[in-house]
Motif scaffolding. Structure first.
Motif, PDB file in Angstrom:
ATOM      1  N   UNK A  82     -54.083  -2.575   2.924  1.00  0.00           N
ATOM      2  CA  UNK A  82     -53.780  -1.176   3.182  1.00  0.00           C
ATOM      3  C   UNK A  82     -55.098  -0.426   3.341  1.00  0.00           C
ATOM      4  N   UNK A  83     -55.225   0.281   4.431  1.00  0.00           N
ATOM      5  CA  UNK A  83     -56.409   1.097   4.664  1.00  0.00           C
ATOM      6  C   UNK A  83     -56.013   2.551   4.477  1.00  0.00           C
ATOM      7  N   UNK A  84     -56.755   3.240   3.633  1.00  0.00           N
ATOM      8  CA  UNK A  84     -56.457   4.652   3.400  1.00  0.00           C
ATOM      9  C   UNK A  84     -57.488   5.508   4.127  1.00  0.00           C
ATOM     10  N   UNK A  85     -57.073   6.679   4.479  1.00  0.00           N
ATOM     11  CA  UNK A  85     -57.943   7.626   5.155  1.00  0.00           C
ATOM     12  C   UNK A  85     -57.745   8.989   4.516  1.00  0.00           C
ATOM     13  N   UNK A  86     -58.848   9.666   4.239  1.00  0.00           N
ATOM     14  CA  UNK A  86     -58.752  11.002   3.649  1.00  0.00           C
ATOM     15  C   UNK A  86     -58.071  11.961   4.623  1.00  0.00           C
ATOM     16  N   UNK A  87     -57.400  12.961   4.073  1.00  0.00           N
ATOM     17  CA  UNK A  87     -56.776  14.004   4.891  1.00  0.00           C
ATOM     18  C   UNK A  87     -57.875  14.901   5.470  1.00  0.00           C
TER      19      UNK A  87
ATOM     20  N   UNK B  47     -56.734  16.546  -1.753  1.00  0.00           N
ATOM     21  CA  UNK B  47     -56.527  15.687  -2.925  1.00  0.00           C
ATOM     22  C   UNK B  47     -57.852  15.324  -3.595  1.00  0.00           C
ATOM     23  N   UNK B  48     -58.947  15.974  -3.196  1.00  0.00           N
ATOM     24  CA  UNK B  48     -60.302  15.753  -3.711  1.00  0.00           C
ATOM     25  C   UNK B  48     -60.919  14.429  -3.283  1.00  0.00           C
ATOM     26  N   UNK B  49     -60.411  13.843  -2.194  1.00  0.00           N
ATOM     27  CA  UNK B  49     -61.034  12.656  -1.616  1.00  0.00           C
ATOM     28  C   UNK B  49     -62.154  13.096  -0.685  1.00  0.00           C
ATOM     29  N   UNK B  50     -63.289  12.413  -0.746  1.00  0.00           N
ATOM     30  CA  UNK B  50     -64.382  12.719   0.176  1.00  0.00           C
ATOM     31  C   UNK B  50     -63.981  12.225   1.565  1.00  0.00           C
ATOM     32  N   UNK B  51     -64.062  13.112   2.534  1.00  0.00           N
ATOM     33  CA  UNK B  51     -63.740  12.764   3.919  1.00  0.00           C
ATOM     34  C   UNK B  51     -65.038  12.370   4.610  1.00  0.00           C
ATOM     35  N   UNK B  52     -65.158  11.118   4.982  1.00  0.00           N
ATOM     36  CA  UNK B  52     -66.402  10.619   5.581  1.00  0.00           C
ATOM     37  C   UNK B  52     -66.492  10.875   7.079  1.00  0.00           C
TER      38      UNK B  52
ATOM     39  N   UNK C  27     -68.554  14.235  11.425  1.00  0.00           N
ATOM     40  CA  UNK C  27     -69.519  14.314  12.512  1.00  0.00           C
ATOM     41  C   UNK C  27     -69.523  15.604  13.301  1.00  0.00           C
ATOM     42  N   UNK C  28     -68.368  16.244  13.492  1.00  0.00           N
ATOM     43  CA  UNK C  28     -68.314  17.432  14.343  1.00  0.00           C
ATOM     44  C   UNK C  28     -68.462  18.741  13.571  1.00  0.00           C
ATOM     45  N   UNK C  29     -68.629  18.679  12.269  1.00  0.00           N
ATOM     46  CA  UNK C  29     -68.747  19.911  11.484  1.00  0.00           C
ATOM     47  C   UNK C  29     -70.130  20.524  11.599  1.00  0.00           C
ATOM     48  N   UNK C  30     -70.194  21.817  11.385  1.00  0.00           N
ATOM     49  CA  UNK C  30     -71.472  22.517  11.325  1.00  0.00           C
ATOM     50  C   UNK C  30     -72.213  22.118  10.058  1.00  0.00           C
ATOM     51  N   UNK C  31     -73.484  22.502   9.988  1.00  0.00           N
ATOM     52  CA  UNK C  31     -74.289  22.202   8.810  1.00  0.00           C
ATOM     53  C   UNK C  31     -73.782  22.960   7.589  1.00  0.00           C
TER      54      UNK C  31
ATOM     55  N   UNK D  69     -69.649  12.464   4.872  1.00  0.00           N
ATOM     56  CA  UNK D  69     -68.917  13.324   3.949  1.00  0.00           C
ATOM     57  C   UNK D  69     -69.743  14.044   2.908  1.00  0.00           C
ATOM     58  N   UNK D  70     -71.069  13.864   2.917  1.00  0.00           N
ATOM     59  CA  UNK D  70     -71.872  14.559   1.912  1.00  0.00           C
ATOM     60  C   UNK D  70     -73.286  14.801   2.425  1.00  0.00           C
ATOM     61  N   UNK D  71     -73.991  15.663   1.723  1.00  0.00           N
ATOM     62  CA  UNK D  71     -75.404  15.901   1.972  1.00  0.00           C
ATOM     63  C   UNK D  71     -76.054  16.269   0.644  1.00  0.00           C
ATOM     64  N   UNK D  72     -77.291  15.842   0.444  1.00  0.00           N
ATOM     65  CA  UNK D  72     -77.986  16.089  -0.815  1.00  0.00           C
ATOM     66  C   UNK D  72     -79.164  17.024  -0.575  1.00  0.00           C
ATOM     67  N   UNK D  73     -79.195  18.083  -1.379  1.00  0.00           N
ATOM     68  CA  UNK D  73     -80.256  19.089  -1.304  1.00  0.00           C
ATOM     69  C   UNK D  73     -81.219  18.891  -2.473  1.00  0.00           C
ATOM     70  N   UNK D  74     -82.499  19.206  -2.255  1.00  0.00           N
ATOM     71  CA  UNK D  74     -83.487  19.212  -3.326  1.00  0.00           C
ATOM     72  C   UNK D  74     -83.692  20.647  -3.778  1.00  0.00           C
ATOM     73  N   UNK D  75     -83.475  20.886  -5.057  1.00  0.00           N
ATOM     74  CA  UNK D  75     -83.571  22.221  -5.638  1.00  0.00           C
ATOM     75  C   UNK D  75     -84.786  22.262  -6.558  1.00  0.00           C
ATOM     76  N   UNK D  76     -85.623  23.290  -6.378  1.00  0.00           N
ATOM     77  CA  UNK D  76     -86.807  23.476  -7.214  1.00  0.00           C
ATOM     78  C   UNK D  76     -86.564  24.622  -8.189  1.00  0.00           C
ATOM     79  N   UNK D  77     -86.853  24.375  -9.474  1.00  0.00           N
ATOM     80  CA  UNK D  77     -86.716  25.413 -10.501  1.00  0.00           C
ATOM     81  C   UNK D  77     -88.051  26.127 -10.651  1.00  0.00           C
ATOM     82  N   UNK D  78     -88.012  27.449 -10.630  1.00  0.00           N
ATOM     83  CA  UNK D  78     -89.247  28.227 -10.712  1.00  0.00           C
ATOM     84  C   UNK D  78     -89.375  28.951 -12.039  1.00  0.00           C
TER      85      UNK D  78
END
Length: 167
Positions: free
Chosen positions: A7-12, A44-49, A52-56, A82-91
């Motif tokens: 069974x292959x599942x696909x996020x909504x 349902x809180x599944x990450x949708x991978x 590709x066509x979404x804005x930043x 489905x994700x992006x990682x940002x680097x945050x600097x604490x000042x």
């Protein structure tokens, strides 16, 4: 006989952004490159991978004196799988709200509060291991201890620190 069904599942469809599990609620002052991942999820809180066509995704800090992104109060990045990682600097110190937004009215944006404060404590744990050393012709066992240090905030929760040395 034995039957097998694959069974292959696909996020909504993507309905919201959320911060990933690496997004610490507390970080130490002057710590650099703290990772905050933003994920595109379905209802349902599944990450949708398939993003590709979404804005930043834009991550914004309302007070760059507390946290910023390489000197800027906002930064934008594309989603990848489905994700992006940002680097945050604490000042400085204080409580800051990070806003993750995407210019699509069908997707709910998200926010997370981040407390930038000096450590309230230090948790030390020691793990004793018996290790077999096979680097020589005659293998032998030796004891090894691993010491782990984790700064904590005033509530005893882990304090996010990236690439910092404890002296």
């Amino acid at each position: 006989g034995t039957a097998q069904v694959n069974v292959t599942t696909k996020a909504a469809d993507i309905s919201a952004l959320q911060f990933g599990s690496d997004a610490s609620a507390s970080i130490a002052p002057n710590s650099q490159d703290n990772s905050y991942t933003v994920e595109a999820i379905d209802q349902y809180s599944n990450v949708n991978t398939s993003t590709g066509s979404l804005s930043d995704v834009t991550l914004t800090s309302s007070d760059a004196g507390v946290v910023d992104f390489d000197g800027s109060s906002s930064t934008s990045q594309a989603l990848s799988s489905g994700s992006t990682t940002f680097n945050v600097d604490a000042n400085g110190t204080g409580t800051e709200t990070l806003d993750a937004t995407i210019p699509d009215s069908s997707i709910s944006n998200t926010s997370q509060q981040v407390a930038v404060a000096n450590p309230g404590g230090l948790d030390l744990t020691v793990d004793h291991n018996l290790v077999t050393d096979s680097s020589s012709a005659s293998s032998f066992s030796k004891k090894k201890a691993t010491l782990t240090a984790q700064f904590t905030d005033s509530n005893g929760d882990a304090l996010g620190i990236n690439s910092e040395n404890i002296t």
